[in-house]
Design a protein around this motif. Structure first.
Motif, short mmCIF file in Angstrom:
data_model
loop_
_atom_site.label_atom_id
_atom_site.label_comp_id
_atom_site.label_asym_id
_atom_site.label_seq_id
_atom_site.Cartn_x
_atom_site.Cartn_y
_atom_site.Cartn_z
N ILE A 196 0.84 -1.19 0.00
CA ILE A 196 0.00 0.00 0.00
C ILE A 196 0.88 1.24 0.00
CG2 ILE A 196 -1.79 1.31 1.19
CD1 ILE A 196 -2.92 -1.22 2.27
N GLU A 197 0.65 2.12 -1.00
CA GLU A 197 1.39 3.36 -1.14
C GLU A 197 0.40 4.53 -1.14
OE1 GLU A 197 3.78 3.05 -4.71
OE2 GLU A 197 4.18 0.92 -4.33
N VAL A 198 0.92 5.74 -1.02
CA VAL A 198 0.08 6.94 -0.98
C VAL A 198 0.51 7.88 -2.10
CG1 VAL A 198 -0.85 8.80 0.44
CG2 VAL A 198 -0.08 6.67 1.52
N SER A 199 -0.47 8.43 -2.82
CA SER A 199 -0.19 9.35 -3.92
C SER A 199 -0.73 10.74 -3.60
CB SER A 199 -0.84 8.84 -5.21
OG SER A 199 -0.77 9.81 -6.23
N ASP A 200 0.06 11.77 -3.95
CA ASP A 200 -0.39 13.15 -3.76
C ASP A 200 -0.82 13.78 -5.09
OD1 ASP A 200 2.03 13.41 -5.04
OD2 ASP A 200 2.91 14.80 -3.60
N ILE A 201 -1.19 12.96 -6.04
CA ILE A 201 -1.44 13.43 -7.40
C ILE A 201 -2.59 14.44 -7.48
CG2 ILE A 201 -3.06 11.57 -8.05
CD1 ILE A 201 -1.50 11.52 -10.78
N GLU A 202 -3.56 14.36 -6.57
CA GLU A 202 -4.73 15.23 -6.69
C GLU A 202 -4.50 16.63 -6.12
OE1 GLU A 202 -8.53 12.36 -7.34
OE2 GLU A 202 -8.54 13.66 -5.59
N ILE A 203 -3.38 16.87 -5.50
CA ILE A 203 -3.14 18.21 -4.95
C ILE A 203 -2.10 18.96 -5.78
CG2 ILE A 203 -1.23 17.70 -3.37
CD1 ILE A 203 -4.42 19.78 -2.61
N LYS A 204 -1.61 18.35 -6.85
CA LYS A 204 -0.51 18.94 -7.61
C LYS A 204 -0.93 20.02 -8.59
CE LYS A 204 2.84 15.22 -7.16
NZ LYS A 204 3.67 14.21 -7.86
N ASP A 205 -2.23 20.19 -8.80
CA ASP A 205 -2.69 21.34 -9.59
C ASP A 205 -3.96 21.87 -8.97
OD1 ASP A 205 -5.06 20.06 -10.76
OD2 ASP A 205 -3.66 18.93 -12.00
N GLU A 206 -4.40 23.01 -9.46
CA GLU A 206 -5.53 23.71 -8.84
C GLU A 206 -6.89 23.31 -9.41
OE1 GLU A 206 -5.34 25.69 -6.18
OE2 GLU A 206 -3.23 25.14 -6.15
N SER A 207 -6.90 22.46 -10.42
CA SER A 207 -8.16 22.09 -11.06
C SER A 207 -8.95 21.12 -10.19
CB SER A 207 -7.90 21.46 -12.43
OG SER A 207 -7.13 20.28 -12.29
N THR A 208 -10.24 21.02 -10.47
CA THR A 208 -11.09 20.08 -9.74
C THR A 208 -10.61 18.66 -9.96
OG1 THR A 208 -12.98 21.56 -10.00
CG2 THR A 208 -13.46 19.27 -9.45
N SER A 209 -10.57 17.88 -8.88
CA SER A 209 -10.01 16.52 -8.94
C SER A 209 -11.06 15.51 -9.37
CB SER A 209 -9.43 16.15 -7.57
OG SER A 209 -8.48 17.09 -7.14
N TYR A 210 -11.42 15.55 -10.64
CA TYR A 210 -12.37 14.56 -11.16
C TYR A 210 -11.67 13.21 -11.28
CZ TYR A 210 -15.62 18.34 -12.31
OH TYR A 210 -16.48 19.40 -12.23
N THR A 211 -12.40 12.15 -11.01
CA THR A 211 -11.81 10.81 -11.04
C THR A 211 -11.24 10.48 -12.41
OG1 THR A 211 -13.29 10.00 -9.30
CG2 THR A 211 -12.32 8.35 -10.75
N TYR A 212 -11.94 10.84 -13.46
CA TYR A 212 -11.45 10.47 -14.80
C TYR A 212 -10.12 11.14 -15.10
CZ TYR A 212 -12.54 14.84 -17.30
OH TYR A 212 -12.55 16.14 -17.76
N VAL A 213 -9.93 12.37 -14.60
CA VAL A 213 -8.66 13.09 -14.81
C VAL A 213 -7.55 12.42 -14.01
CG1 VAL A 213 -7.45 15.27 -14.49
CG2 VAL A 213 -9.82 15.27 -15.31
#
Length: 208
Positions: free
Chosen positions: A69-86
């Motif tokens: 199990i790892e942790v990703s910070d990918i959803e905070i790396k830009d200011e756009s809305t974090s839609y699942t498909y993106v």
């Protein structure tokens, strides 16, 4: 590599989340799970959530002793809305050789076709749906068939024993405890949280 993607607010992450990740790894022989704390969620008021840094750190603490199990910070790396498909498209670009498995709850499946671009989600990842006792299997299978009539999708069921714990309940317990005894009494919320996560919450005065 078979990579599971398990997203959520994780506010805070609790033992039920880790249990569900482990069940997915076991049942579908996944090589790893990426926990993805939500960044700029379209479904939650961000100002009401605990800061991303704290939620990310708690995920790291809860998972550090769990192989795979790892942790990703990918959803905070830009200011756009974090839609699942993106998020899934970004992860596919990062790990082009991986077979992605997107883990979601049975309640989410009920309105999956109303998500933003669900067809792209289905194109990018195999979807694992956690089946709970209050969602009859036949009803789930009928819903899956309906979605497959709308667009191509590989949706599989993931059996997960019921765990009576939610982040909302944990926050409520922690707030009640902090008002009563400043977190000192080892009751309630501690049963739902990894010890390192509980220590982090205390040290940072969260959920008071």
């Amino acid at each position: 590599m078979k990579t599971g993607i398990f997203g959520g607010a994780f506010d805070p992450i609790h033992k039920g989340h880790i249990y569900m990740a482990q069940k997915a790894m076991e049942e579908y022989s996944l090589d790893r799970i990426l926990l993805v704390p939500s960044g700029h969620s379209p479904n939650k008021t961000e100002n009401a959530m605990t800061a991303f840094s704290h939620r990310y750190n708690m995920c790291k603490l809860a998972s550090e002793a769990v192989p795979g199990i790892e942790v990703s910070d990918i959803e905070i790396k830009d200011e756009s809305t974090s839609y699942t498909y993106v998020t899934l498209q970004k992860l596919k670009a990062l790990y082009p050789e991986d077979e992605l498995y997107f883990i979601m709850g049975g309640d989410s499946l009920d309105y999956f076709e109303s998500w933003m671009k669900p067809d792209i989600i289905a194109q990018t990842a195999i979807i694992l749906v956690m089946v709970r006792e209050n969602f009859p299997k036949q009803q789930m299978e009928e819903k899956i068939a309906h979605i497959k009539n709308l667009f191509p999708a590989d949706i599989r069921l993931l059996k997960c024993d019921r765990m009576d714990v939610s982040s909302t309940q944990v926050r409520r317990l922690l707030r009640a405890k902090s008002q009563a005894d400043g977190y000192r009494s080892p009751k309630g919320a501690e049963m739902c949280l990894d010890a390192a996560v509980m220590s982090y919450i205390q040290a940072n005065n969260l959920y008071r």
